[in-house]
Design a protein around this motif. Structure first.
Motif, PDB file in Angstrom:
ATOM      1  N   VAL A  58       0.788  -1.243   0.000  1.00  0.00           N
ATOM      2  CA  VAL A  58       0.000   0.000   0.000  1.00  0.00           C
ATOM      3  C   VAL A  58       0.818   1.291   0.000  1.00  0.00           C
ATOM      4  O   VAL A  58       0.294   2.339  -0.386  1.00  0.00           O
ATOM      5  N   THR A  59       2.052   1.280   0.426  1.00  0.00           N
ATOM      6  CA  THR A  59       2.825   2.523   0.576  1.00  0.00           C
ATOM      7  C   THR A  59       3.147   3.163  -0.764  1.00  0.00           C
ATOM      8  O   THR A  59       3.683   2.525  -1.658  1.00  0.00           O
ATOM      9  N   PRO A  97       2.914   1.660  -4.923  1.00  0.00           N
ATOM     10  CA  PRO A  97       3.160   0.397  -4.242  1.00  0.00           C
ATOM     11  C   PRO A  97       3.423  -0.759  -5.207  1.00  0.00           C
ATOM     12  O   PRO A  97       4.132  -1.695  -4.865  1.00  0.00           O
ATOM     13  N   HIS A  98       2.884  -0.689  -6.400  1.00  0.00           N
ATOM     14  CA  HIS A  98       3.016  -1.822  -7.329  1.00  0.00           C
ATOM     15  C   HIS A  98       4.313  -1.807  -8.139  1.00  0.00           C
ATOM     16  O   HIS A  98       4.431  -2.527  -9.114  1.00  0.00           O
ATOM     17  N   TYR A 119       5.655   3.306   8.882  1.00  0.00           N
ATOM     18  CA  TYR A 119       6.360   2.055   8.627  1.00  0.00           C
ATOM     19  C   TYR A 119       5.586   0.872   9.196  1.00  0.00           C
ATOM     20  O   TYR A 119       5.161   0.886  10.355  1.00  0.00           O
ATOM     21  N   GLN A 120       5.435  -0.155   8.362  1.00  0.00           N
ATOM     22  CA  GLN A 120       4.868  -1.435   8.785  1.00  0.00           C
ATOM     23  C   GLN A 120       5.593  -2.516   7.992  1.00  0.00           C
ATOM     24  O   GLN A 120       5.480  -2.569   6.771  1.00  0.00           O
ATOM     25  N   GLU A 121       6.340  -3.357   8.670  1.00  0.00           N
ATOM     26  CA  GLU A 121       7.103  -4.397   7.985  1.00  0.00           C
ATOM     27  C   GLU A 121       6.216  -5.253   7.085  1.00  0.00           C
ATOM     28  O   GLU A 121       6.620  -5.657   5.997  1.00  0.00           O
ATOM     29  N   ALA A 122       4.992  -5.516   7.504  1.00  0.00           N
ATOM     30  CA  ALA A 122       4.085  -6.368   6.718  1.00  0.00           C
ATOM     31  C   ALA A 122       3.721  -5.752   5.371  1.00  0.00           C
ATOM     32  O   ALA A 122       3.254  -6.458   4.472  1.00  0.00           O
ATOM     33  N   ASP A 123       3.937  -4.462   5.192  1.00  0.00           N
ATOM     34  CA  ASP A 123       3.637  -3.790   3.921  1.00  0.00           C
ATOM     35  C   ASP A 123       4.709  -4.068   2.862  1.00  0.00           C
ATOM     36  O   ASP A 123       4.467  -3.895   1.681  1.00  0.00           O
ATOM     37  N   VAL A 134       1.778 -11.152  -6.349  1.00  0.00           N
ATOM     38  CA  VAL A 134       0.803 -10.231  -5.758  1.00  0.00           C
ATOM     39  C   VAL A 134       0.266  -9.255  -6.794  1.00  0.00           C
ATOM     40  O   VAL A 134      -0.942  -9.064  -6.913  1.00  0.00           O
ATOM     41  N   TRP A 135       1.171  -8.627  -7.551  1.00  0.00           N
ATOM     42  CA  TRP A 135       0.721  -7.544  -8.427  1.00  0.00           C
ATOM     43  C   TRP A 135       0.238  -8.009  -9.796  1.00  0.00           C
ATOM     44  O   TRP A 135      -0.531  -7.309 -10.433  1.00  0.00           O
ATOM     45  N   GLN A 136       0.635  -9.161 -10.259  1.00  0.00           N
ATOM     46  CA  GLN A 136       0.076  -9.673 -11.519  1.00  0.00           C
ATOM     47  C   GLN A 136      -1.340 -10.164 -11.312  1.00  0.00           C
ATOM     48  O   GLN A 136      -2.135 -10.181 -12.236  1.00  0.00           O
TER      49      GLN A 136
END
Length: 138
Positions: A58-59, A97-98, A119-123, A134-136
């Motif tokens: 998302v970032t 993000p992509h 900051y969120q490591e899971a991102d 994820v992005w395809q």
């Protein structure tokens, strides 16, 4: 799912002249496509080091070479690769993000990053194959 623009350069105003110096400025939601939630900077990175090597869920970010030179490579899940040379402190690079991205710095480079979320490591997507998956799929 949110729609994001592809990586692109953003020119900030360059106010002043050589005799007194310059200032560049932006205000919330002017030029930046998001509200800034986090600011950080990197510096003294050895020229032989490639940083980044990740994408986000998302970032959104804008990268600025506040000093020195930064070579940024972005790759989208469809395989589109672009190379950006940041060396003017009044120009930033929007990284959605992509976009998988890497950065290589001149020794004197200072990179300023404006980010859309704390900051969120899971991102972070730190594995290239996971980024593609994820992005395809979207």
């Amino acid at each position: 799912m949110a729609e994001f623009a592809d990586p692109h350069l953003i020119s900030f105003p360059k106010l002043g002249d050589p005799s007194i110096g310059y200032i560049s400025v932006t205000e919330q939601q002017k030029l930046l496509p998001f509200e800034v939630q986090r600011i950080f900077w990197t510096y003294y990175t050895p020229e032989s080091i490639v940083r980044g090597r990740h994408a986000h869920h998302v970032t959104e970010q804008v990268l600025v070479a506040a000093a020195g030179r930064i070579i940024v490579t972005t790759e989208l899940a469809d395989g589109c690769i672009e190379l950006f040379r940041l060396e003017d402190p009044n120009v930033g690079l929007y990284v959605p993000p992509h976009a998988w991205h890497t950065m290589q710095y001149s020794h004197s480079a200072v990179q300023l990053v404006l980010a859309s979320v704390p900051y969120q490591e899971a991102d972070y997507i730190r594995e290239y194959d996971e980024f593609k998956r994820v992005w395809q799929a979207r």
